[in-house]
Design an enzyme around this catalytic site. Structure first.
Site, PDB file in Angstrom:
ATOM      1  N   TYR A  45      19.674  80.926  -0.519  1.00  0.00           N
ATOM      2  CA  TYR A  45      19.022  82.242  -0.588  1.00  0.00           C
ATOM      3  C   TYR A  45      18.770  82.776  -2.004  1.00  0.00           C
ATOM      4  O   TYR A  45      18.266  83.870  -2.161  1.00  0.00           O
ATOM      5  CB  TYR A  45      19.811  83.290   0.221  1.00  0.00           C
ATOM      6  CG  TYR A  45      21.286  83.422  -0.155  1.00  0.00           C
ATOM      7  CD1 TYR A  45      21.667  84.174  -1.255  1.00  0.00           C
ATOM      8  CD2 TYR A  45      22.273  82.801   0.608  1.00  0.00           C
ATOM      9  CE1 TYR A  45      23.009  84.298  -1.594  1.00  0.00           C
ATOM     10  CE2 TYR A  45      23.614  82.911   0.275  1.00  0.00           C
ATOM     11  CZ  TYR A  45      23.972  83.674  -0.822  1.00  0.00           C
ATOM     12  OH  TYR A  45      25.297  83.791  -1.155  1.00  0.00           O
ATOM     13  N   ARG A 103      27.606  87.661  -9.431  1.00  0.00           N
ATOM     14  CA  ARG A 103      28.464  86.681  -8.764  1.00  0.00           C
ATOM     15  C   ARG A 103      27.921  85.280  -9.054  1.00  0.00           C
ATOM     16  O   ARG A 103      26.934  84.871  -8.453  1.00  0.00           O
ATOM     17  CB  ARG A 103      28.434  86.968  -7.255  1.00  0.00           C
ATOM     18  CG  ARG A 103      29.563  86.323  -6.455  1.00  0.00           C
ATOM     19  CD  ARG A 103      29.231  86.353  -4.974  1.00  0.00           C
ATOM     20  NE  ARG A 103      28.243  85.341  -4.649  1.00  0.00           N
ATOM     21  CZ  ARG A 103      27.322  85.454  -3.681  1.00  0.00           C
ATOM     22  NH1 ARG A 103      27.253  86.521  -2.920  1.00  0.00           N
ATOM     23  NH2 ARG A 103      26.467  84.477  -3.467  1.00  0.00           N
ATOM     24  N   HIS A 159      29.500  83.359  -2.297  1.00  0.00           N
ATOM     25  CA  HIS A 159      30.198  84.550  -1.789  1.00  0.00           C
ATOM     26  C   HIS A 159      31.665  84.221  -1.522  1.00  0.00           C
ATOM     27  O   HIS A 159      32.560  84.980  -1.842  1.00  0.00           O
ATOM     28  CB  HIS A 159      29.540  85.063  -0.509  1.00  0.00           C
ATOM     29  CG  HIS A 159      30.372  86.090   0.204  1.00  0.00           C
ATOM     30  ND1 HIS A 159      30.507  87.372  -0.260  1.00  0.00           N
ATOM     31  CD2 HIS A 159      31.156  85.993   1.309  1.00  0.00           C
ATOM     32  CE1 HIS A 159      31.339  88.031   0.541  1.00  0.00           C
ATOM     33  NE2 HIS A 159      31.742  87.214   1.497  1.00  0.00           N
TER      34      HIS A 159
HETATM   35  C1  LIG Z   1      31.849  96.287   8.270  1.00  0.00           C
HETATM   36  C2  LIG Z   1      31.593  94.867   7.857  1.00  0.00           C
HETATM   37  N1  LIG Z   1      30.368  94.330   8.024  1.00  0.00           N
HETATM   38  C3  LIG Z   1      30.121  93.065   7.631  1.00  0.00           C
HETATM   39  C4  LIG Z   1      31.115  92.292   7.119  1.00  0.00           C
HETATM   40  C5  LIG Z   1      30.837  90.840   6.692  1.00  0.00           C
HETATM   41  N2  LIG Z   1      30.876  90.786   5.232  1.00  0.00           N
HETATM   42  C6  LIG Z   1      31.942  90.291   4.578  1.00  0.00           C
HETATM   43  S1  LIG Z   1      31.748  90.375   2.911  1.00  0.00           S
HETATM   44  C7  LIG Z   1      30.211  91.044   3.064  1.00  0.00           C
HETATM   45  C8  LIG Z   1      29.395  91.381   1.853  1.00  0.00           C
HETATM   46  C9  LIG Z   1      30.063  92.271   0.902  1.00  0.00           C
HETATM   47  O1  LIG Z   1      29.266  92.458  -0.219  1.00  0.00           O
HETATM   48  P1  LIG Z   1      29.692  93.392  -1.387  1.00  0.00           P
HETATM   49  O2  LIG Z   1      30.177  94.699  -0.860  1.00  0.00           O
HETATM   50  O3  LIG Z   1      28.547  93.452  -2.327  1.00  0.00           O
HETATM   51  O4  LIG Z   1      30.952  92.661  -2.043  1.00  0.00           O
HETATM   52  P2  LIG Z   1      31.008  91.230  -2.739  1.00  0.00           P
HETATM   53  O5  LIG Z   1      31.449  90.260  -1.689  1.00  0.00           O
HETATM   54  O6  LIG Z   1      29.657  90.923  -3.286  1.00  0.00           O
HETATM   55  O7  LIG Z   1      32.034  91.361  -3.817  1.00  0.00           O
HETATM   56  C10 LIG Z   1      29.863  91.204   4.404  1.00  0.00           C
HETATM   57  C11 LIG Z   1      28.569  91.755   4.869  1.00  0.00           C
HETATM   58  C12 LIG Z   1      32.408  92.870   6.988  1.00  0.00           C
HETATM   59  N3  LIG Z   1      33.427  92.200   6.470  1.00  0.00           N
HETATM   60  N4  LIG Z   1      32.609  94.169   7.350  1.00  0.00           N
END
Ligand SMILES: Cc1ncc(C[n+]2csc(CCOP(=O)(O)OP(=O)(O)O)c2C)c(N)n1
Ligand SMILES: [Mg+2]
Length: 355
Positions: A270, A257, A261
Site C-alpha cells: 500500500y 513509520r 505496522h
Molecule cells: C477501535 C479499533 N479499531 C481498529 C483497530 C485495528 N487497528 C490496530 S492498530 C490500527 C492503526 C493505528 O494507527 P495509529 O493510531 O496511526 O497508530 P500507529 O500504529 O501508526 O502507531 C488499527 C486500525 C483497533 N485496534 N481498535
C-alpha cells in the site's frame, strides 16, 4: 517561550531557535535510549520471525518521539501509552527482562500473558497498560489527570496516540473533557503518517492534527518528531504548563513509520519504497548522531561498544525469559473474583480433565 502555532513545525536540527537545557551526559543518555529501541526492534522482530514470540510492533524511524517526550517527565508523572512507546517504559525503569517477558507471556510476564505483546505495563513507574482498542487510553489519562487536579497532586499524565486514533470518538471525548476541566494532561500524537494501510490524507481533511486542539479550547503544536531535542523541549514546556495549572496541550510529532505496522503487515502492498527512502534521510538517530558528532561527544568506538553491550544484555534477558516456565492453567481463571465462583470452578475442572 516557544511560539505555539498549530501548523508551524518546531525544530532544533533544522535551525530552530529552541533553547535546550541538557548537558553532555543527558544528550548521550538520550542517544543511548534511542539506540536501544532501534537495536531491540531488530532483535524482537527476529524472535517473532523464529516463532518464539507471536507479534511485535517496531518503532524504527520514530525513536525520537517516545524517548524525547518521556524524558521530559518527572518520576511521579504517569504514562498512558499506545503501541510504540515501550522504549519509554524501559527508560523510566522497567527491567529489560520484564519487557521481553511481556512479549513471551510466560510466568515472568507481570501481566500473566493476558495482553498482546508490546502492551507493556509497569506499576512502579506509573506506566499504564494499553488496551489495544485505539484511543481508549485517552479518556483514562484525562480521568487520572482530573483526579490529580482534585487532589492537588503535582502530577501530569502524558497520553500517547497515533494519527489513526484522532478519528476515534474516545479522542474527541478525552480532548473535550480535558479542555473543559483544564486538567494536567499532555496528548502526544505520534503522527507516523500511516494507520496500518490508511494514509494521513485518508484519515483527515484537517490541515494538521495539532489544529484539532483549537476546537477544544487549548493549545496544539507541531514538532519535528524526528528531532529528539525539539520533541524534548516542547514536551517539557507542555508538561510544566500542565503541572502549573495551565491545562492541556496537544502535541503533534511529525514522524514516519519506516517499518511495517507490525510483524503481521506487508507495507509494500500500500505504499511506495520512494516514500520510505525519502523519510530514511530524516532518520532520527542519524540526525542526532550528527549533532553529537559536531559537539565531539560521539565516536565510532562508543557506538560499537554500546551496540555490543546492548546486544549482550538483550541476549542475557532472552535467556532468562526463555528459562521461565509457562503460566499455569489457573492463570486463566484468577484475578477477576477473589474466590472462584462455581461456574468458573466447573470450567476449570473440565479443562483439567481434558488434558
Ligand atoms: C477501535 C479499533 N479499531 C481498529 C483497530 C485495528 N487497528 C490496530 S492498530 C490500527 C492503526 C493505528 O494507527 P495509529 O493510531 O496511526 O497508530 P500507529 O500504529 O501508526 O502507531 C488499527 C486500525 C483497533 N485496534 N481498535
Ligand atoms: Mg500512525
Amino acid at each position: 517561550m516557544l511560539e505555539l502555532k498549530e501548523t508551524k513545525l518546531i525544530t532544533v536540527f533544522d535551525g530552530g531557535d529552541v533553547k535546550i537545557d541538557l548537558g553532555v551526559a543527558q544528550l548521550q543518555d538520550l542517544y543511548r535510549w534511542m539506540l536501544l529501541v532501534r537495536v531491540l526492534d531488530q532483535r524482537m522482530l527476529n524472535l517473532q520471525r523464529q516463532g518464539r514470540i507471536g507479534f511485535y510492533g517496531t518503532v524504527t524511524g520514530e525513536e525520537a518521539a517516545p524517548i524525547g517526550s518521556a524524558y521530559a517527565l518527572k518520576p511521579q508523572d504517569w504514562i498512558f501509552p499506545a503501541l510504540r512507546q515501550g522504549g519509554a517504559a524501559l527508560m523510566r525503569g522497567m527491567p529489560l527482562s520484564l519487557y521481553i517477558a511481556q512479549c513471551y507471556g510466560n510466568s515472568l510476564d507481570l501481566q500473566k500473558g493476558r495482553q498482546m505483546p508490546c502492551h507493556y505495563s509497569y506499576k512502579p513507574t506509573n506506566f499504564v497498560a494499553w488496551s489495544s482498542n485505539i484511543g481508549t487510553q485517552l479518556p483514562h489519562a484525562v480521568g487520572m489527570a482530573y483526579a490529580a487536579k482534585l487532589k492537588r497532586d503535582p502530577v501530569v499524565a502524558l497520553a500517547y496516540l497515533g494519527d489513526g486514533a484522532t478519528s476515534e470518538g474516545d479522542f474527541h471525548a478525552a480532548m473535550n473533557f480535558a479542555g473543559v476541566w483544564k486538567v494536567p494532561v499532555v496528548f502526544f500524537c505520534q503522527n507516523n503518517q500511516w494507520a496500518i494501510s490508511v494514509s494521513l490524507k485518508e484519515q483527515t481533511a484537517s490541515e494538521s492534527l495539532a489544529i484539532k486542539a483549537v476546537a477544544y479550547g487549548f493549545e496544539g503544536l507541531r514538532v519535528d518528531g524526528n528531532d529528539v531535542l525539539a520533541v524534548y523541549a516542547v514536551t517539557k514546556e507542555a508538561v510544566e504548563k500542565a503541572r502549573g495549572g495551565g491545562g492541556p496541550t496537544l502535541i503533534e510529532a511529525v514522524t514516519y513509520r519506516i517499518g511495517a505496522h507490525s510483524s503481521s503487515d506487508d507495507p509494500t502492498r500500500y505504499r511506495s519504497s520512494e516514500e520510505v527512502e525519502r523519510w530514511k534521510e530524516r532518520d532520527p538517530l542519524e540526525r542526532f548522531k550528527k549533532y553529537l558528532q559536531e559537539k565531539k561527544i560521539w565516536s565510532e568506538e562508543w557506538q560499537s561498544e554500546l551496540e555490543a553491550q546492548m546486544n549482550e544484555e538483550i541476549s542475557q534477558a532472552i535467556k532468562e525469559v526463555e528459562a521461565a516456565p509457562p503460566l499455569t492453567l489457573e492463570a486463566i481463571f484468577t484475578d477477576v473474583y477473589r474466590e472462584m465462583p462455581w461456574h468458573l470452578q466447573q470450567q476449570f475442572d473440565a479443562l483439567q480433565r481434558s488434558r
